[in-house]
Design a protein around this motif. Structure first.
Motif, PDB file in Angstrom:
ATOM      1  N   TRP A  22      41.822  36.354  43.517  1.00  0.00           N
ATOM      2  CA  TRP A  22      41.559  36.001  44.914  1.00  0.00           C
ATOM      3  C   TRP A  22      40.124  35.559  45.137  1.00  0.00           C
ATOM      4  O   TRP A  22      39.859  34.713  45.987  1.00  0.00           O
ATOM      5  CB  TRP A  22      41.875  37.215  45.794  1.00  0.00           C
ATOM      6  CG  TRP A  22      42.024  36.914  47.247  1.00  0.00           C
ATOM      7  CD1 TRP A  22      42.981  36.145  47.829  1.00  0.00           C
ATOM      8  CD2 TRP A  22      41.210  37.404  48.312  1.00  0.00           C
ATOM      9  NE1 TRP A  22      42.813  36.127  49.195  1.00  0.00           N
ATOM     10  CE2 TRP A  22      41.731  36.896  49.510  1.00  0.00           C
ATOM     11  CE3 TRP A  22      40.083  38.234  48.359  1.00  0.00           C
ATOM     12  CZ2 TRP A  22      41.178  37.187  50.756  1.00  0.00           C
ATOM     13  CZ3 TRP A  22      39.536  38.522  49.595  1.00  0.00           C
ATOM     14  CH2 TRP A  22      40.071  38.006  50.787  1.00  0.00           C
ATOM     15  N   ASN A  23      39.196  36.101  44.386  1.00  0.00           N
ATOM     16  CA  ASN A  23      37.770  35.825  44.579  1.00  0.00           C
ATOM     17  C   ASN A  23      37.217  34.807  43.593  1.00  0.00           C
ATOM     18  O   ASN A  23      36.018  34.781  43.343  1.00  0.00           O
ATOM     19  CB  ASN A  23      36.953  37.124  44.438  1.00  0.00           C
ATOM     20  CG  ASN A  23      37.321  38.178  45.457  1.00  0.00           C
ATOM     21  OD1 ASN A  23      37.442  39.348  45.132  1.00  0.00           O
ATOM     22  ND2 ASN A  23      37.514  37.763  46.700  1.00  0.00           N
ATOM     23  N   GLU A  99      41.194  40.669  38.803  1.00  0.00           N
ATOM     24  CA  GLU A  99      41.209  41.595  39.940  1.00  0.00           C
ATOM     25  C   GLU A  99      42.371  42.575  39.757  1.00  0.00           C
ATOM     26  O   GLU A  99      43.515  42.153  39.566  1.00  0.00           O
ATOM     27  CB  GLU A  99      41.377  40.818  41.241  1.00  0.00           C
ATOM     28  CG  GLU A  99      41.348  41.709  42.472  1.00  0.00           C
ATOM     29  CD  GLU A  99      41.446  40.905  43.764  1.00  0.00           C
ATOM     30  OE1 GLU A  99      40.469  40.882  44.525  1.00  0.00           O
ATOM     31  OE2 GLU A  99      42.508  40.293  43.980  1.00  0.00           O
ATOM     32  N   TRP A 104      41.887  50.656  42.968  1.00  0.00           N
ATOM     33  CA  TRP A 104      40.593  49.977  43.010  1.00  0.00           C
ATOM     34  C   TRP A 104      39.422  50.957  42.981  1.00  0.00           C
ATOM     35  O   TRP A 104      38.385  50.665  42.389  1.00  0.00           O
ATOM     36  CB  TRP A 104      40.511  49.087  44.255  1.00  0.00           C
ATOM     37  CG  TRP A 104      41.302  47.825  44.121  1.00  0.00           C
ATOM     38  CD1 TRP A 104      42.312  47.564  43.229  1.00  0.00           C
ATOM     39  CD2 TRP A 104      41.151  46.641  44.903  1.00  0.00           C
ATOM     40  NE1 TRP A 104      42.801  46.300  43.414  1.00  0.00           N
ATOM     41  CE2 TRP A 104      42.104  45.708  44.435  1.00  0.00           C
ATOM     42  CE3 TRP A 104      40.328  46.289  45.954  1.00  0.00           C
ATOM     43  CZ2 TRP A 104      42.228  44.435  44.988  1.00  0.00           C
ATOM     44  CZ3 TRP A 104      40.451  45.023  46.505  1.00  0.00           C
ATOM     45  CH2 TRP A 104      41.395  44.103  46.023  1.00  0.00           C
ATOM     46  N   THR A 165      39.124  42.326  52.276  1.00  0.00           N
ATOM     47  CA  THR A 165      38.172  42.057  51.199  1.00  0.00           C
ATOM     48  C   THR A 165      38.871  42.071  49.854  1.00  0.00           C
ATOM     49  O   THR A 165      40.031  42.493  49.736  1.00  0.00           O
ATOM     50  CB  THR A 165      37.024  43.085  51.222  1.00  0.00           C
ATOM     51  OG1 THR A 165      36.016  42.702  50.296  1.00  0.00           O
ATOM     52  CG2 THR A 165      37.518  44.477  50.856  1.00  0.00           C
ATOM     53  N   GLY A 166      38.169  41.613  48.823  1.00  0.00           N
ATOM     54  CA  GLY A 166      38.684  41.624  47.460  1.00  0.00           C
ATOM     55  C   GLY A 166      37.884  42.590  46.610  1.00  0.00           C
ATOM     56  O   GLY A 166      37.032  43.345  47.101  1.00  0.00           O
ATOM     57  N   ILE A 167      38.131  42.564  45.314  1.00  0.00           N
ATOM     58  CA  ILE A 167      37.475  43.515  44.429  1.00  0.00           C
ATOM     59  C   ILE A 167      35.970  43.278  44.378  1.00  0.00           C
ATOM     60  O   ILE A 167      35.193  44.215  44.149  1.00  0.00           O
ATOM     61  CB  ILE A 167      38.085  43.445  43.006  1.00  0.00           C
ATOM     62  CG1 ILE A 167      37.634  44.643  42.164  1.00  0.00           C
ATOM     63  CG2 ILE A 167      37.749  42.129  42.334  1.00  0.00           C
ATOM     64  CD1 ILE A 167      38.020  45.994  42.715  1.00  0.00           C
ATOM     65  N   GLY A 316      42.777  33.634  52.979  1.00  0.00           N
ATOM     66  CA  GLY A 316      42.342  34.948  53.409  1.00  0.00           C
ATOM     67  C   GLY A 316      41.186  34.826  54.372  1.00  0.00           C
ATOM     68  O   GLY A 316      40.683  33.750  54.648  1.00  0.00           O
ATOM     69  N   GLU A 318      38.184  36.446  54.056  1.00  0.00           N
ATOM     70  CA  GLU A 318      36.881  36.867  53.550  1.00  0.00           C
ATOM     71  C   GLU A 318      36.079  35.715  53.022  1.00  0.00           C
ATOM     72  O   GLU A 318      36.584  34.824  52.368  1.00  0.00           O
ATOM     73  CB  GLU A 318      37.047  37.902  52.447  1.00  0.00           C
ATOM     74  CG  GLU A 318      35.728  38.503  52.056  1.00  0.00           C
ATOM     75  CD  GLU A 318      35.876  39.435  50.897  1.00  0.00           C
ATOM     76  OE1 GLU A 318      34.906  40.144  50.586  1.00  0.00           O
ATOM     77  OE2 GLU A 318      36.952  39.454  50.300  1.00  0.00           O
ATOM     78  N   GLU A 332      37.583  31.118  52.653  1.00  0.00           N
ATOM     79  CA  GLU A 332      38.158  31.813  51.499  1.00  0.00           C
ATOM     80  C   GLU A 332      39.656  31.754  51.589  1.00  0.00           C
ATOM     81  O   GLU A 332      40.221  31.918  52.656  1.00  0.00           O
ATOM     82  CB  GLU A 332      37.679  33.272  51.500  1.00  0.00           C
ATOM     83  CG  GLU A 332      38.358  34.149  50.492  1.00  0.00           C
ATOM     84  CD  GLU A 332      37.913  33.846  49.073  1.00  0.00           C
ATOM     85  OE1 GLU A 332      37.569  32.696  48.793  1.00  0.00           O
ATOM     86  OE2 GLU A 332      37.934  34.753  48.273  1.00  0.00           O
ATOM     87  N   GLY A 334      43.550  32.913  49.916  1.00  0.00           N
ATOM     88  CA  GLY A 334      44.190  34.020  49.210  1.00  0.00           C
ATOM     89  C   GLY A 334      44.677  33.596  47.857  1.00  0.00           C
ATOM     90  O   GLY A 334      45.735  34.013  47.428  1.00  0.00           O
ATOM     91  N   ASP A 336      45.608  33.096  44.013  1.00  0.00           N
ATOM     92  CA  ASP A 336      45.844  34.047  42.926  1.00  0.00           C
ATOM     93  C   ASP A 336      45.144  33.620  41.658  1.00  0.00           C
ATOM     94  O   ASP A 336      45.385  34.146  40.591  1.00  0.00           O
ATOM     95  CB  ASP A 336      47.349  34.183  42.652  1.00  0.00           C
ATOM     96  CG  ASP A 336      47.992  32.850  42.293  1.00  0.00           C
ATOM     97  OD1 ASP A 336      47.251  31.852  42.194  1.00  0.00           O
ATOM     98  OD2 ASP A 336      49.219  32.822  42.119  1.00  0.00           O
TER      99      ASP A 336
END
Length: 348
Positions: A22-23, A99, A104, A165-167, A316, A318, A332, A334, A336
């Protein structure tokens, strides 16, 4: 306590991390860590247990042949160490993985355990997001932190984001709560060319990392790859009048927002980078005269993100390290990590 065998005592170690998913729009961030690992011949010393953190129906293992013997590679996160010599020796701990699908908090605690045992002084987490930014301009790279004191001393933005948020965001907060200085670097990837790879965004992240930790990074062929990528996108855009007009509108918006672009601080930072490369082996002119467009401008680094009133489907909420995306600048999705284009809004 984590037992580390075969890992020597490190010199002023910095942990640099990136995670696919995601990030990691365009795989720009994970490619940056992979570049560091390749150029400095990183040695893997640990891997997290894939059973603890990954859903194998989401991140599937791969089967491959080794001299006719079938073997399986499981998705996980690996840690390697690189020794950087020179006048200012400094070692890096590279964290590269995917991720996680679950647990987490335990995942971040395990990463922090390694950071503590290795004496890590700073954690830098890199990410990439989709944004309304033209491919013809320098890649915007934002540096943010949750630590107000660190923001002042390192000329970073202090994150004010609230939302999903993501990792990357979770790990940064875990570091802050554990008293470990942490910074997130985010590159904005044009949403209309989101498919990986994106060497121009990878190069921009490495340039920003180089400035942040004052360490010359060998670029190899990355500058030439970035130029070739931009020329390829130029050709594709020229074949579609609507895309060309859209890119032109993004260019006009970007140029207007950044005037005047040049500043004394910008010139000084670029000159310092030039001196580092000249003294370290003559990579300052890598990519030729046309390489100037590959540099991220200071205005991209210091302008705080602005909330965008709406999101495109499949994106997403974030932005950089938990920052809200900037209207007309950074958004941002989402994604994958498989690089779905802007028309594909079905990713999780």
């Amino acid at each position: 306590m984590i037992e580390l065998e075969g890992v020597p005592e490190l010199v002023d170690p910095v942990m640099v991390a990136a995670f696919e998913g995601w990030n990691d729009a365009g795989d720009a961030a994970s490619a940056a860590v992979a570049h560091l690992d390749k150029e400095w011949k990183g040695e893997v010393f640990a891997a997290l247990d894939a059973e603890d953190y990954y859903d194998f129906q989401v991140n599937r293992p791969t089967v491959w042949l080794d001299d006719g013997v079938r073997k399986i590679t499981w998705p996980t996160t690996r840690l390697s160490v690189v020794r950087v010599g020179g006048d200012k020796p400094r070692d890096l701990v590279l964290v590269r993985g995917i991720e996680p699908s679950m647990r987490w908090r335990s995942f971040c605690n395990e990463i922090l355990g390694f950071a503590h045992e290795l004496g890590v002084e700073l954690v830098v987490i890199m990410g990439a997001l989709l944004g309304d930014t033209p491919h013809t301009r320098p890649v915007p790279v934002s540096g943010v932190t949750s630590d107000a004191d660190l923001a002042r001393t390192m000329d970073l933005e202090e994150t004010k984001y609230e939302g999903p948020t993501g990792i990357v965001g979770i790990l940064q907060e875990a570091c802050t709560h554990a008293g470990v200085p942490a910074v997130s670097l985010w590159a904005a990837v044009p949403h209309y060319v989101s498919q990986p790879p994106n060497p121009k965004a990878t190069l921009a992240l490495l340039n920003r990392l180089e400035d942040l930790i004052d360490l010359r990074i060998p670029l190899g062929e990355l500058a030439e790859d970035a130029r070739a990528w931009q020329l390829g996108v130029d050709q594709l855009a020229a074949e579609d009048s609507e895309v060309a007009e859209y890119v032109q509108s993004l260019e006009e918006a970007r140029d207007t927002a950044e005037l005047p672009e040049a500043s004394g601080e910008a010139i000084a930072r670029e000159f310092e980078r030039y001196l580092r490369r000249r003294d370290g082996g003559g990579h300052a002119t890598e990519g030729g005269e046309g390489a100037a467009y590959l540099r991220d401008s200071p205005s991209d680094r210091t302008r705080p993100p602005k909330p965008k009133p709406t999101q495109r489907p499949g994106q997403g909420a974030e932005g950089p390290a938990g920052e809200a995306p900037a209207a007309g600048d950074e958004t941002e999705d989402g994604t994958d990590g498989e690089g779905a284009g802007p028309a594909d809004s079905s990713e999780d």
